[in-house]
Design a protein around this motif. Structure first.
Motif, PDB file in Angstrom:
ATOM      1  N   LEU A 387       0.849  -1.198   0.000  1.00 52.31           N
ATOM      2  CA  LEU A 387       0.000   0.000   0.000  1.00 52.31           C
ATOM      3  C   LEU A 387       0.880   1.243   0.000  1.00 52.31           C
ATOM      4  CD1 LEU A 387      -2.322  -1.123   2.958  1.00 52.31           C
ATOM      5  CD2 LEU A 387      -2.918  -1.227   0.524  1.00 52.31           C
ATOM      6  N   PRO A 388       0.321   2.423  -0.247  1.00 47.18           N
ATOM      7  CA  PRO A 388       1.115   3.639  -0.117  1.00 47.18           C
ATOM      8  C   PRO A 388       1.693   3.792   1.287  1.00 47.18           C
ATOM      9  CG  PRO A 388      -0.905   4.104  -1.309  1.00 47.18           C
ATOM     10  CD  PRO A 388      -1.021   2.698  -0.806  1.00 47.18           C
ATOM     11  N   ALA A 389       2.858   4.418   1.397  1.00 44.96           N
ATOM     12  CA  ALA A 389       3.539   4.543   2.685  1.00 44.96           C
ATOM     13  C   ALA A 389       2.691   5.269   3.718  1.00 44.96           C
ATOM     14  CB  ALA A 389       4.871   5.270   2.504  1.00 44.96           C
ATOM     15  N   SER A 390       1.822   6.165   3.281  1.00 48.88           N
ATOM     16  CA  SER A 390       1.016   6.952   4.216  1.00 48.88           C
ATOM     17  C   SER A 390       0.051   6.098   5.026  1.00 48.88           C
ATOM     18  CB  SER A 390       0.227   8.018   3.451  1.00 48.88           C
ATOM     19  OG  SER A 390      -0.614   7.410   2.472  1.00 48.88           O
ATOM     20  N   PHE A 391      -0.197   4.873   4.615  1.00 48.13           N
ATOM     21  CA  PHE A 391      -1.125   4.010   5.346  1.00 48.13           C
ATOM     22  C   PHE A 391      -0.563   3.528   6.682  1.00 48.13           C
ATOM     23  CE2 PHE A 391      -3.615   4.014   1.612  1.00 48.13           C
ATOM     24  CZ  PHE A 391      -4.831   3.391   1.874  1.00 48.13           C
ATOM     25  N   ALA A 392       0.766   3.466   6.828  1.00 50.09           N
ATOM     26  CA  ALA A 392       1.376   2.807   7.984  1.00 50.09           C
ATOM     27  C   ALA A 392       0.899   3.389   9.315  1.00 50.09           C
ATOM     28  CB  ALA A 392       2.894   2.876   7.884  1.00 50.09           C
ATOM     29  N   GLY A 393       1.007   4.713   9.466  1.00 49.41           N
ATOM     30  CA  GLY A 393       0.622   5.338  10.721  1.00 49.41           C
ATOM     31  C   GLY A 393      -0.859   5.247  10.991  1.00 49.41           C
ATOM     32  N   SER A 394      -1.676   5.463   9.965  1.00 52.50           N
ATOM     33  CA  SER A 394      -3.124   5.408  10.148  1.00 52.50           C
ATOM     34  C   SER A 394      -3.584   4.004  10.520  1.00 52.50           C
ATOM     35  CB  SER A 394      -3.827   5.871   8.866  1.00 52.50           C
ATOM     36  OG  SER A 394      -3.505   7.215   8.567  1.00 52.50           O
ATOM     37  N   LEU A 395      -2.969   2.998   9.955  1.00 47.87           N
ATOM     38  CA  LEU A 395      -3.336   1.619  10.300  1.00 47.87           C
ATOM     39  C   LEU A 395      -2.975   1.302  11.748  1.00 47.87           C
ATOM     40  CD1 LEU A 395      -2.293  -0.275   7.044  1.00 47.87           C
ATOM     41  CD2 LEU A 395      -4.601  -0.113   7.997  1.00 47.87           C
ATOM     42  N   ARG A 396      -1.847   1.813  12.231  1.00 51.78           N
ATOM     43  CA  ARG A 396      -1.475   1.574  13.632  1.00 51.78           C
ATOM     44  C   ARG A 396      -2.476   2.216  14.592  1.00 51.78           C
ATOM     45  NH1 ARG A 396       3.575   3.260  12.102  1.00 51.78           N
ATOM     46  NH2 ARG A 396       3.304   5.170  13.323  1.00 51.78           N
ATOM     47  N   ARG A 397      -3.064   3.334  14.166  1.00 55.27           N
ATOM     48  CA  ARG A 397      -3.996   4.046  15.043  1.00 55.27           C
ATOM     49  C   ARG A 397      -5.439   3.607  14.825  1.00 55.27           C
ATOM     50  NH1 ARG A 397      -0.294   8.050  13.392  1.00 55.27           N
ATOM     51  NH2 ARG A 397      -1.647   8.674  11.659  1.00 55.27           N
ATOM     52  N   GLY A 398      -5.654   2.614  13.983  1.00 58.98           N
ATOM     53  CA  GLY A 398      -7.001   2.177  13.655  1.00 58.98           C
ATOM     54  C   GLY A 398      -7.586   1.237  14.682  1.00 58.98           C
ATOM     55  N   ALA A 399      -8.751   0.720  14.355  1.00 59.04           N
ATOM     56  CA  ALA A 399      -9.445  -0.230  15.235  1.00 59.04           C
ATOM     57  C   ALA A 399      -9.920  -1.408  14.383  1.00 59.04           C
ATOM     58  CB  ALA A 399     -10.612   0.443  15.938  1.00 59.04           C
ATOM     59  N   PRO A 400      -9.268  -2.570  14.462  1.00 54.86           N
ATOM     60  CA  PRO A 400      -8.114  -2.851  15.319  1.00 54.86           C
ATOM     61  C   PRO A 400      -6.835  -2.253  14.744  1.00 54.86           C
ATOM     62  CG  PRO A 400      -8.544  -4.746  13.926  1.00 54.86           C
ATOM     63  CD  PRO A 400      -9.652  -3.761  13.656  1.00 54.86           C
ATOM     64  N   PRO A 401      -5.837  -2.000  15.602  1.00 59.61           N
ATOM     65  CA  PRO A 401      -4.554  -1.530  15.077  1.00 59.61           C
ATOM     66  C   PRO A 401      -3.910  -2.597  14.189  1.00 59.61           C
ATOM     67  CG  PRO A 401      -4.702  -1.238  17.464  1.00 59.61           C
ATOM     68  CD  PRO A 401      -5.833  -2.122  17.059  1.00 59.61           C
ATOM     69  N   VAL A 402      -3.321  -2.149  13.094  1.00 57.82           N
ATOM     70  CA  VAL A 402      -2.577  -3.040  12.199  1.00 57.82           C
ATOM     71  C   VAL A 402      -1.147  -2.539  12.144  1.00 57.82           C
ATOM     72  CG1 VAL A 402      -2.348  -3.937   9.853  1.00 57.82           C
ATOM     73  CG2 VAL A 402      -4.627  -3.516  10.813  1.00 57.82           C
ATOM     74  N   VAL A 403      -0.192  -3.403  12.462  1.00 60.06           N
ATOM     75  CA  VAL A 403       1.226  -3.022  12.448  1.00 60.06           C
ATOM     76  C   VAL A 403       1.898  -3.710  11.268  1.00 60.06           C
ATOM     77  CG1 VAL A 403       3.390  -2.939  13.735  1.00 60.06           C
ATOM     78  CG2 VAL A 403       1.202  -2.773  14.954  1.00 60.06           C
ATOM     79  N   GLY A 404       2.259  -2.913  10.264  1.00 55.94           N
ATOM     80  CA  GLY A 404       3.028  -3.410   9.132  1.00 55.94           C
ATOM     81  C   GLY A 404       4.418  -2.786   9.176  1.00 55.94           C
ATOM     82  N   TYR A 405       5.002  -2.532   8.012  1.00 48.77           N
ATOM     83  CA  TYR A 405       6.307  -1.875   7.969  1.00 48.77           C
ATOM     84  C   TYR A 405       6.462  -1.166   6.635  1.00 48.77           C
ATOM     85  CZ  TYR A 405       7.569  -6.192   5.453  1.00 48.77           C
ATOM     86  OH  TYR A 405       7.610  -7.256   4.580  1.00 48.77           O
ATOM     87  N   VAL A 406       7.289  -0.131   6.624  1.00 49.38           N
ATOM     88  CA  VAL A 406       7.524   0.656   5.420  1.00 49.38           C
ATOM     89  C   VAL A 406       8.821   0.200   4.777  1.00 49.38           C
ATOM     90  CG1 VAL A 406       7.954   2.963   4.485  1.00 49.38           C
ATOM     91  CG2 VAL A 406       6.251   2.635   6.300  1.00 49.38           C
ATOM     92  N   GLU A 407       8.737  -0.104   3.507  1.00 47.90           N
ATOM     93  CA  GLU A 407       9.917  -0.502   2.731  1.00 47.90           C
ATOM     94  C   GLU A 407       9.939   0.355   1.475  1.00 47.90           C
ATOM     95  OE1 GLU A 407      10.633  -4.583   0.654  1.00 47.90           O
ATOM     96  OE2 GLU A 407      11.313  -4.781   2.734  1.00 47.90           O
ATOM     97  N   GLY A 408      10.960   1.208   1.372  1.00 48.37           N
ATOM     98  CA  GLY A 408      10.971   2.168   0.267  1.00 48.37           C
ATOM     99  C   GLY A 408       9.853   3.180   0.463  1.00 48.37           C
ATOM    100  N   ASP A 409       8.993   3.304  -0.539  1.00 51.07           N
ATOM    101  CA  ASP A 409       7.872   4.247  -0.441  1.00 51.07           C
ATOM    102  C   ASP A 409       6.537   3.512  -0.318  1.00 51.07           C
ATOM    103  OD1 ASP A 409       7.766   3.162  -2.959  1.00 51.07           O
ATOM    104  OD2 ASP A 409       7.465   5.076  -4.002  1.00 51.07           O
TER     105      ASP A 409
END
Length: 436
Positions: A387-409
């Protein structure tokens, strides 16, 4: 008439008397619900919320349980993620914890009515899983197991271990500092990259309490290296009366084809180690625990040491450990066994589902890791949703939180660390972020 908005705020006692909030108070505790009520009252004062919406707003603000811990979807690709609680428990282990949470026969023989041995069934399950062990005890984590061994066998004496095994692991925890804190003296042998059997033999003497071998976790030395295997050390120590203690770390019960260099409990004992230590919440897939297995005389000596009482585990840990050992494969073992084609199919299905509604999502190949200091040299093939890199933070703050990782962009959601049953929740979380 006054327009003071404070006159419109519902009274605290009126809100708490609402049947819906009263029921929540019985489930979560009155104090927690009252705190949520006060937050909603302030929102009404600030003009953010209309008074008739107070009760629904309080209900929406309440957590699912009285604990602040929140379930998280682990899309990091790290199977044993320390920051996310290491191994997820199996449904059998969760059910066992629930059953053990009330009054249990943890130290009572129901047949005779007399006091019974604590954790006997869990210990029996552990010994059945590791036939090379004569006896076992369980403490609250592997560091506690190492501290107990160092205190019981090394206090006022020397513990002999290789310099290359004096490692630091997560959060600044250093093995030599733990060992020294017990009153044992460290006798370092060899160099950082090379140690020989002669180095160990030269360190033995009347002051020796034990010889230790410590798994170096994520620390790896390549090139001009040498180490002494457990079997070689055991043969050299035979007849000396000096015990050999191996801290293997990860809790692997027996050799695994995907992890050829990872030490396991059965092999270490079969090779001649007198005592082996491991974690219960890593590759074993159980609750946090320190497993101590080995020769009956030494294990009994550890069990009778006064420090053992301070380190022993509670009834819910014993129940979860037994269920992990006797029950179906725990999630971490299922993750290890996951089929790459199946992971790719899941990634394609999720990416297609998201792209259909306009999300920039594609399926990609990825690498996963064991984590928890295990098998650092052996990445696991996997698949992910990109997904686009901007999703990472929003997913962590979601319900349920989703923790992925950013690789490149791009943000990657790695599927090897998630069961297939979580795919719908993962898709819903991504769609919620996209909609916002």
């Amino acid at each position: 008439m006054s327009a003071d908005p404070r006159r419109q705020v519902p009274r605290t006692d009126s809100l708490l008397a609402d049947p819906r909030l009263a029921a929540a108070g019985e489930r979560l505790g009155r104090g927690l619900v009252k705190g949520a009520v006060q937050q909603v009252q302030q929102r009404i004062r600030d003009g953010e919320l209309a008074p008739p919406d107070a009760v629904p707003a309080v209900l929406a603000a309440l957590p699912g349980t009285a604990s602040s811990l929140r379930p998280v979807l682990n899309a990091t690709g790290v199977l044993v993620h320390t920051n996310l609680g290491r191994s997820p428990l199996s449904p059998a282990a969760v059910a066992a914890i629930t059953a053990a949470a009330g009054t249990t026969d943890v130290e009572l023989d129901l047949a005779s009515g007399r006091r019974g041995p604590r954790g006997e069934a869990a210990i029996a399950a552990l010994l059945a899983a590791v036939p090379a062990a004569e006896a076992a005890i369980v403490v609250n984590n592997c560091a506690a197991a190492l501290a107990l061994v160092a205190t019981a066998l090394g206090q006022g004496k020397e513990l002999v271990l290789a310099r290359g095994e004096l490692v630091e692991i997560g959060d600044g925890f250093r093995i030599p500092e733990l060992l020294a804190s017990t009153g044992a003296r460290l006798r370092e042998v060899g160099t950082t990259n090379r140690v020989t059997l002669g180095d160990y033999r030269g360190a033995l003497g009347s002051a020796t309490g034990a010889v230790l071998k410590v798994h170096p976790s994520n620390f790896v030395v390549r090139g001009f290296t040498r180490q002494v295997a457990v079997g070689e050390l055991a043969a050299a120590l035979a007849g000396t009366g000096t015990p050999l203690v191996a801290d293997i770390g990860s809790g692997l019960l027996r050799p695994h084809p995907l992890l050829p260099d990872e030490p396991d409990l059965q092999s270490a004992l079969a090779a001649g180690a007198d005592v082996v230590l491991a974690s219960g919440d890593k590759l074993l897939g159980g609750p946090q625990a320190g497993l101590v297995l080995g020769r009956a005389e030494l294990v009994q000596r550890l069990r009778r040491h006064p420090l053992y009482r301070a380190l022993r585990v509670d009834k819910t840990t014993l129940a979860a450990l037994e269920a992990t050992l006797r029950g179906p494969l725990p999630p971490v073992q299922e993750m290890l066994a996951a089929d790459l084609d199946g992971l790719r199919a899941r990634a394609r299905a999720l990416a297609t589902r998201l792209a259909t509604v306009g999300v920039d999502a594609v399926a990609v190949d990825a690498e996963a890791r064991v984590g928890g200091g295990g098998a650092p040299e052996h990445p696991l093939p996997s698949a992910a949703v990109s997904l686009p890199a901007s999703f990472a933070g929003s997913l962590r703050r979601g319900a349920p939180p989703v923790v992925g990782y950013v690789e490149g962009d791009r943000t990657l959601l790695n599927l090897r660390s998630l069961p297939p049953s979580a795919d719908d929740d993962l898709a819903a979380a991504v769609l919620a972020v996209a909609a916002s």
